[in-house]
Design an enzyme around this catalytic site. Structure first.
Site, PDB file in Angstrom:
ATOM      1  N   GLY A  46       0.859  -1.191   0.000  1.00 31.56           N
ATOM      2  CA  GLY A  46       0.000   0.000   0.000  1.00 31.56           C
ATOM      3  C   GLY A  46       0.882   1.223   0.000  1.00 31.56           C
ATOM      4  O   GLY A  46       1.827   1.308  -0.777  1.00 31.56           O
ATOM      5  N   GLU A  47       0.609   2.145   0.867  1.00 27.04           N
ATOM      6  CA  GLU A  47       1.389   3.387   0.964  1.00 27.04           C
ATOM      7  C   GLU A  47       1.947   3.471   2.379  1.00 27.04           C
ATOM      8  O   GLU A  47       1.192   3.690   3.329  1.00 27.04           O
ATOM      9  CB  GLU A  47       0.484   4.571   0.620  1.00 27.04           C
ATOM     10  CG  GLU A  47       1.219   5.847   0.363  1.00 27.04           C
ATOM     11  CD  GLU A  47       2.259   5.744  -0.753  1.00 27.04           C
ATOM     12  OE1 GLU A  47       2.006   5.103  -1.792  1.00 27.04           O
ATOM     13  OE2 GLU A  47       3.361   6.298  -0.558  1.00 27.04           O
ATOM     14  N   SER A  48       3.259   3.308   2.486  1.00 27.38           N
ATOM     15  CA  SER A  48       3.852   3.172   3.821  1.00 27.38           C
ATOM     16  C   SER A  48       3.672   4.422   4.679  1.00 27.38           C
ATOM     17  O   SER A  48       3.472   4.314   5.896  1.00 27.38           O
ATOM     18  CB  SER A  48       5.336   2.821   3.707  1.00 27.38           C
ATOM     19  OG  SER A  48       6.012   3.778   2.929  1.00 27.38           O
ATOM     20  N   CYS A  78       6.099  -5.170   0.307  1.00 20.01           N
ATOM     21  CA  CYS A  78       6.219  -3.839  -0.284  1.00 20.01           C
ATOM     22  C   CYS A  78       6.146  -2.731   0.782  1.00 20.01           C
ATOM     23  O   CYS A  78       7.097  -2.569   1.528  1.00 20.01           O
ATOM     24  CB  CYS A  78       5.191  -3.698  -1.397  1.00 20.01           C
ATOM     25  SG  CYS A  78       5.673  -2.495  -2.637  1.00 20.01           S
ATOM     26  N   ARG A 105      12.608   3.804  -0.915  1.00 19.08           N
ATOM     27  CA  ARG A 105      11.209   3.792  -1.378  1.00 19.08           C
ATOM     28  C   ARG A 105      11.140   4.145  -2.870  1.00 19.08           C
ATOM     29  O   ARG A 105      11.969   4.888  -3.377  1.00 19.08           O
ATOM     30  CB  ARG A 105      10.379   4.806  -0.599  1.00 19.08           C
ATOM     31  CG  ARG A 105      10.200   4.460   0.857  1.00 19.08           C
ATOM     32  CD  ARG A 105       9.294   5.482   1.530  1.00 19.08           C
ATOM     33  NE  ARG A 105       7.980   5.517   0.913  1.00 19.08           N
ATOM     34  CZ  ARG A 105       7.229   6.600   0.831  1.00 19.08           C
ATOM     35  NH1 ARG A 105       7.647   7.747   1.310  1.00 19.08           N
ATOM     36  NH2 ARG A 105       6.043   6.542   0.245  1.00 19.08           N
ATOM     37  N   ILE A 132       5.233  -3.175  -7.720  1.00 23.67           N
ATOM     38  CA  ILE A 132       4.388  -1.999  -7.928  1.00 23.67           C
ATOM     39  C   ILE A 132       4.962  -0.836  -7.115  1.00 23.67           C
ATOM     40  O   ILE A 132       4.895  -0.830  -5.892  1.00 23.67           O
ATOM     41  CB  ILE A 132       2.925  -2.269  -7.497  1.00 23.67           C
ATOM     42  CG1 ILE A 132       2.359  -3.477  -8.241  1.00 23.67           C
ATOM     43  CG2 ILE A 132       2.072  -1.026  -7.737  1.00 23.67           C
ATOM     44  CD1 ILE A 132       0.995  -3.939  -7.740  1.00 23.67           C
ATOM     45  N   ARG A 133       5.566   0.113  -7.820  1.00 22.45           N
ATOM     46  CA  ARG A 133       6.225   1.252  -7.139  1.00 22.45           C
ATOM     47  C   ARG A 133       6.988   0.748  -5.915  1.00 22.45           C
ATOM     48  O   ARG A 133       6.820   1.232  -4.796  1.00 22.45           O
ATOM     49  CB  ARG A 133       5.194   2.322  -6.769  1.00 22.45           C
ATOM     50  CG  ARG A 133       4.519   2.914  -8.011  1.00 22.45           C
ATOM     51  CD  ARG A 133       3.504   3.987  -7.686  1.00 22.45           C
ATOM     52  NE  ARG A 133       4.097   5.039  -6.892  1.00 22.45           N
ATOM     53  CZ  ARG A 133       3.687   5.382  -5.662  1.00 22.45           C
ATOM     54  NH1 ARG A 133       2.690   4.768  -5.093  1.00 22.45           N
ATOM     55  NH2 ARG A 133       4.270   6.357  -5.036  1.00 22.45           N
ATOM     56  N   HIS A 168       4.890  -8.415  -4.520  1.00 22.26           N
ATOM     57  CA  HIS A 168       3.547  -8.757  -4.027  1.00 22.26           C
ATOM     58  C   HIS A 168       3.162 -10.200  -4.343  1.00 22.26           C
ATOM     59  O   HIS A 168       2.364 -10.441  -5.259  1.00 22.26           O
ATOM     60  CB  HIS A 168       2.506  -7.836  -4.686  1.00 22.26           C
ATOM     61  CG  HIS A 168       2.568  -6.423  -4.236  1.00 22.26           C
ATOM     62  ND1 HIS A 168       1.940  -5.965  -3.107  1.00 22.26           N
ATOM     63  CD2 HIS A 168       3.189  -5.359  -4.772  1.00 22.26           C
ATOM     64  CE1 HIS A 168       2.162  -4.686  -2.954  1.00 22.26           C
ATOM     65  NE2 HIS A 168       2.925  -4.289  -3.959  1.00 22.26           N
ATOM     66  N   GLU A 170       1.066 -11.902  -2.902  1.00 18.05           N
ATOM     67  CA  GLU A 170      -0.385 -12.017  -2.698  1.00 18.05           C
ATOM     68  C   GLU A 170      -1.179 -11.696  -3.965  1.00 18.05           C
ATOM     69  O   GLU A 170      -2.375 -11.945  -4.021  1.00 18.05           O
ATOM     70  CB  GLU A 170      -0.836 -11.133  -1.520  1.00 18.05           C
ATOM     71  CG  GLU A 170      -0.808  -9.631  -1.758  1.00 18.05           C
ATOM     72  CD  GLU A 170       0.584  -8.992  -1.635  1.00 18.05           C
ATOM     73  OE1 GLU A 170       1.579  -9.729  -1.537  1.00 18.05           O
ATOM     74  OE2 GLU A 170       0.646  -7.749  -1.642  1.00 18.05           O
TER      75      GLU A 170
HETATM   76  N1  GLN Z   1       5.447   3.071  -3.012  1.00 19.12           N
HETATM   77  C1  GLN Z   1       4.856   2.595  -1.793  1.00 19.12           C
HETATM   78  C2  GLN Z   1       5.521   3.209  -0.565  1.00 19.12           C
HETATM   79  O1  GLN Z   1       6.470   3.878  -0.685  1.00 19.12           O
HETATM   80  C3  GLN Z   1       4.906   1.079  -1.728  1.00 19.12           C
HETATM   81  C4  GLN Z   1       4.138   0.500  -2.883  1.00 19.12           C
HETATM   82  C5  GLN Z   1       3.476  -0.815  -2.625  1.00 19.12           C
HETATM   83  O2  GLN Z   1       3.248  -1.258  -1.470  1.00 19.12           O
HETATM   84  N2  GLN Z   1       3.076  -1.452  -3.711  1.00 19.12           N
HETATM   85  O3  GLN Z   1       5.054   3.006   0.501  1.00 19.12           O
END
Ligand code: GLN
Length: 185
Positions: A46-48, A78, A105, A132-133, A168, A170
């Site tokens: 997700g977004e840390s 991630c 990141r 993913i990113r 990921h 999952e």
């Molecule tokens: N870019 C997100 C972050 O910096 C991590 C991306 C992800 O969990 N797929 O938190």
């Protein structure tokens, strides 16, 4: 019983993967959820920065950190990996800081922000990896075990009972890494 942190990110995908293996699980959304005993913890992608903020605002930080430092197995994907690492070059996103490693990141930049590959994971073999990113590990203490290296970058680490990956699993049908984690005692 597996607890899945469910404040933001792809926790549903982790839950589906656990369901597919017939593993009991519940969600951690608020402090009361931490009254339930659990044998292991999953930190989703997700977004840390958002997750770290919510973990603190919702009063989850101390109990979760204590569970992790006490040796409760934790599997982080991630953004979850970022939450566990000690440093992200001054960037926000670190939270528990229970793995002595530096994480970068959004390490693959915009062009390569998302990609799929298949690569070796120590003790398992070639597994699918959906990025993913994603972050990668820039450096780690000697006692952090390197589990996977993808295109020259560290993408999987294990530190005691903490397993963290940049990608990921999952989101793929392959459940070998999850099963590997479920064997942690
Ligand atoms: N870019 C997100 C972050 O910096 C991590 C991306 C992800 O969990 N797929 O938190």
């Amino acid at each position: 019983m597996t607890a899945v942190l469910a404040v933001q990110g792809d926790f549903l995908e982790h839950e589906k993967a656990l369901d597919a293996l017939g593993e009991d699980r519940f969600e951690i959304r608020c402090a009361n959820d931490l009254d339930r005993p659990f044998d292991r913890l999953i930190l989703p992608g997700g977004e840390s920065t958002v997750q770290a903020k919510l973990i603190k605002e919702l009063g989850l930080f101390c109990k979760l950190r204590d569970a992790i430092t006490a040796g409760t197995p934790v599997y982080a994907t991630c953004a979850g990996m970022i939450l566990l690492c000690a440093e992200a070059g001054g960037d926000e996103g670190c939270c528990f800081r229970t793995i002595p490693a530096n994480v970068k990141r959004n390490a693959y930049g915009r062009q390569l922000g998302s990609f799929y590959t298949e690569s070796e994971f120590k003790g398992i073999g070639i597994i699918p990896m959906e990025f993913i990113r994603a972050p990668y590990i820039e450096s780690a203490a000697d006692d952090v075990e390197i589990m996977s290296v993808t295109d020259g970058h560290i993408t999987g680490i294990r530190y005691g009972n903490q397993l963290a990956v940049s990608f990921h699993p999952e989101l793929c049908d392959d459940t070998r890494l999850l099963r590997y984690f479920l064997d942690f005692k």
